[in-house]
Motif scaffolding. Structure first.
Motif, PDB file in Angstrom:
ATOM      1  N   PRO A  68       0.765  -1.154   0.085  1.00  0.00           N
ATOM      2  CA  PRO A  68       0.140  -0.079   0.121  1.00  0.00           C
ATOM      3  C   PRO A  68       0.886   1.312   0.228  1.00  0.00           C
ATOM      4  CG  PRO A  68      -0.860  -1.668   1.624  1.00  0.00           C
ATOM      5  CD  PRO A  68       0.554  -1.872   1.088  1.00  0.00           C
ATOM      6  N   VAL A  69       2.194   0.992   0.665  1.00  0.00           N
ATOM      7  CA  VAL A  69       2.846   2.623   0.596  1.00  0.00           C
ATOM      8  C   VAL A  69       3.365   2.521  -0.705  1.00  0.00           C
ATOM      9  CG1 VAL A  69       4.934   3.522   1.723  1.00  0.00           C
ATOM     10  CG2 VAL A  69       3.342   2.232   3.028  1.00  0.00           C
ATOM     11  N   ARG A  70       4.072   1.720  -1.419  1.00  0.00           N
ATOM     12  CA  ARG A  70       4.681   1.700  -2.789  1.00  0.00           C
ATOM     13  C   ARG A  70       3.492   2.216  -3.600  1.00  0.00           C
ATOM     14  NH1 ARG A  70       6.525  -3.558  -1.370  1.00  0.00           N
ATOM     15  NH2 ARG A  70       4.984  -4.416  -2.982  1.00  0.00           N
ATOM     16  N   ALA A  71       2.343   1.562  -3.684  1.00  0.00           N
ATOM     17  CA  ALA A  71       1.257   2.064  -4.469  1.00  0.00           C
ATOM     18  C   ALA A  71       0.978   3.489  -4.527  1.00  0.00           C
ATOM     19  CB  ALA A  71      -0.036   1.165  -4.500  1.00  0.00           C
ATOM     20  N   ARG A  72       0.824   4.023  -3.044  1.00  0.00           N
ATOM     21  CA  ARG A  72       0.463   5.567  -2.939  1.00  0.00           C
ATOM     22  C   ARG A  72       1.415   6.207  -3.344  1.00  0.00           C
ATOM     23  NH1 ARG A  72      -3.320   7.225   1.346  1.00  0.00           N
ATOM     24  NH2 ARG A  72      -3.216   9.440   1.042  1.00  0.00           N
ATOM     25  N   ALA A  73       2.891   5.980  -3.117  1.00  0.00           N
ATOM     26  CA  ALA A  73       3.732   6.738  -3.672  1.00  0.00           C
ATOM     27  C   ALA A  73       3.852   6.823  -5.041  1.00  0.00           C
ATOM     28  CB  ALA A  73       5.145   5.980  -3.489  1.00  0.00           C
ATOM     29  N   LEU A  74       3.455   5.916  -5.927  1.00  0.00           N
ATOM     30  CA  LEU A  74       3.439   5.912  -7.325  1.00  0.00           C
ATOM     31  C   LEU A  74       2.176   6.806  -7.602  1.00  0.00           C
ATOM     32  CD1 LEU A  74       4.126   2.389  -8.654  1.00  0.00           C
ATOM     33  CD2 LEU A  74       5.554   4.272  -8.688  1.00  0.00           C
ATOM     34  N   ARG A  75       1.128   6.537  -7.210  1.00  0.00           N
ATOM     35  CA  ARG A  75      -0.259   7.408  -7.156  1.00  0.00           C
ATOM     36  C   ARG A  75       0.176   8.990  -6.929  1.00  0.00           C
ATOM     37  NH1 ARG A  75      -3.011   3.242  -4.850  1.00  0.00           N
ATOM     38  NH2 ARG A  75      -3.257   4.596  -2.738  1.00  0.00           N
ATOM     39  N   GLU A  76       0.918   9.216  -6.049  1.00  0.00           N
ATOM     40  CA  GLU A  76       1.185  10.681  -5.670  1.00  0.00           C
ATOM     41  C   GLU A  76       2.340  11.211  -6.632  1.00  0.00           C
ATOM     42  OE1 GLU A  76       1.794  11.136  -1.611  1.00  0.00           O
ATOM     43  OE2 GLU A  76      -0.088  10.302  -1.050  1.00  0.00           O
ATOM     44  N   GLY A  77       3.083  10.307  -7.653  1.00  0.00           N
ATOM     45  CA  GLY A  77       4.017  10.933  -8.565  1.00  0.00           C
ATOM     46  C   GLY A  77       5.214  10.746  -7.885  1.00  0.00           C
ATOM     47  N   ASP A  97       8.915   4.322 -12.191  1.00  0.00           N
ATOM     48  CA  ASP A  97       8.561   5.594 -12.520  1.00  0.00           C
ATOM     49  C   ASP A  97       7.425   5.924 -12.941  1.00  0.00           C
ATOM     50  OD1 ASP A  97       8.762   8.317 -13.747  1.00  0.00           O
ATOM     51  OD2 ASP A  97      10.370   7.905 -14.913  1.00  0.00           O
ATOM     52  N   PRO A  98       6.638   6.811 -12.039  1.00  0.00           N
ATOM     53  CA  PRO A  98       5.036   6.820 -12.156  1.00  0.00           C
ATOM     54  C   PRO A  98       4.871   7.588 -13.403  1.00  0.00           C
ATOM     55  CG  PRO A  98       5.965   8.597 -10.664  1.00  0.00           C
ATOM     56  CD  PRO A  98       7.158   7.415 -10.982  1.00  0.00           C
ATOM     57  N   ASP A  99       5.788   8.314 -14.239  1.00  0.00           N
ATOM     58  CA  ASP A  99       5.388   9.137 -15.624  1.00  0.00           C
ATOM     59  C   ASP A  99       5.565   8.187 -16.694  1.00  0.00           C
ATOM     60  OD1 ASP A  99       4.969  11.335 -14.308  1.00  0.00           O
ATOM     61  OD2 ASP A  99       7.446  11.835 -14.481  1.00  0.00           O
TER      62      ASP A  99
END
Length: 235
Positions: A68-77, A97-99
């Motif tokens: 959940p932390v990794r996914a949230r980090a990506l959602r937040e860029g 890389d979330p981009d």
């Protein structure tokens, strides 16, 4: 009692407690970073902190409890570097890389299929390190599952200049994983600055960060199984 035996006893007690109290999603937690009930809430609480909001680059462990932390980090860029499981590649980190990649790469299976692997020399400086733990006390002394991968990852990043005194080291755990007892520490062990449970944020002190990676503490078969260590041993 030796340090290894003392660490083993703390781990066993916490694993038994988590299973007895049904605080993990599945039985058979022994030998693993616990996938604890409430890990989503712990991720939310971590994300509410200024330490998280200011971090643009996160280095994370690949365990399910911290998904959940990794996914949230990506959602937040945020750019996420996730360790390759068991560091079983000469390029021991995935670059998420979330981009360029979907949030689904936060899982180890999707990262293996889609994310490029990088060496420490190819990585950007890290603002926040997220590690999984089996047990941790309020001074920040922690125990992983006993394989030593977190210590190796940390040392590689620190040697490459990716981690400094300003980098926050955090762990998310169940409340039952926060222990009151003394946790044995060795020269290579680091402490966390921040413990986040589903119900509490604990700031820890004093800091403890090993400076170098020492090959002599690893058995020959362990070195052979981890390419970055095998290369170092052969140089």
């Amino acid at each position: 009692m030796g340090s290894d035996q003392a660490k083993h006893e703390v781990r066993d007690r916490v694993w038994d407690l988590l299973e007895r109290e049904r605080a993990v999603r599945e039985p058979g937690v022994h030998g693993h970073i616990p996938d604890f009930v409430g890990c989503e809430r712990a991720a939310e609480l971590l994300a509410s902190l200024p330490d998280w909001r200011s971090a643009q680059v996160v280095k994370a462990n690949p365990d399910r409890a911290q998904l959940p932390v990794r996914a949230r980090a990506l959602r937040e860029g945020k750019l996420v570097y996730m360790a390759v499981p068991r560091l079983a590649d000469e390029r021991p980190f995935y670059e998420l890389d979330p981009d360029r990649l979907p949030v689904e790469v936060a899982t180890s299976k999707a990262a293996e299929a889609q994310a490029p692997k990088v060496t420490p020399s190819q990585m950007r400086p890290v603002n926040l390190v997220l590690c999984g733990s089996v047990a941790v006390n309020r001074q920040g002394a922690r125990l992983g599952k006993g394989a030593g991968y977190s210590d190796i990852e940390f040392a590689l990043a620190q040697e490459a200049g990716l981690i400094d005194a300003s980098t926050i080291i955090a762990t998310t755990v169940h409340d039952l994983q926060v222990v009151s007892e003394f946790v044995p520490e060795e020269e290579h062990d680091f402490r966390v600055d921040l413990i986040v449970t589903p119900s509490e944020v604990i700031r820890c002190a004093p800091s403890r960060r090993p400076s170098v990676l020492r090959l002599e503490r690893f058995a020959a078969d362990k070195i052979a199984a981890i390419p970055v260590l095998a290369k170092r041993a052969s140089d």
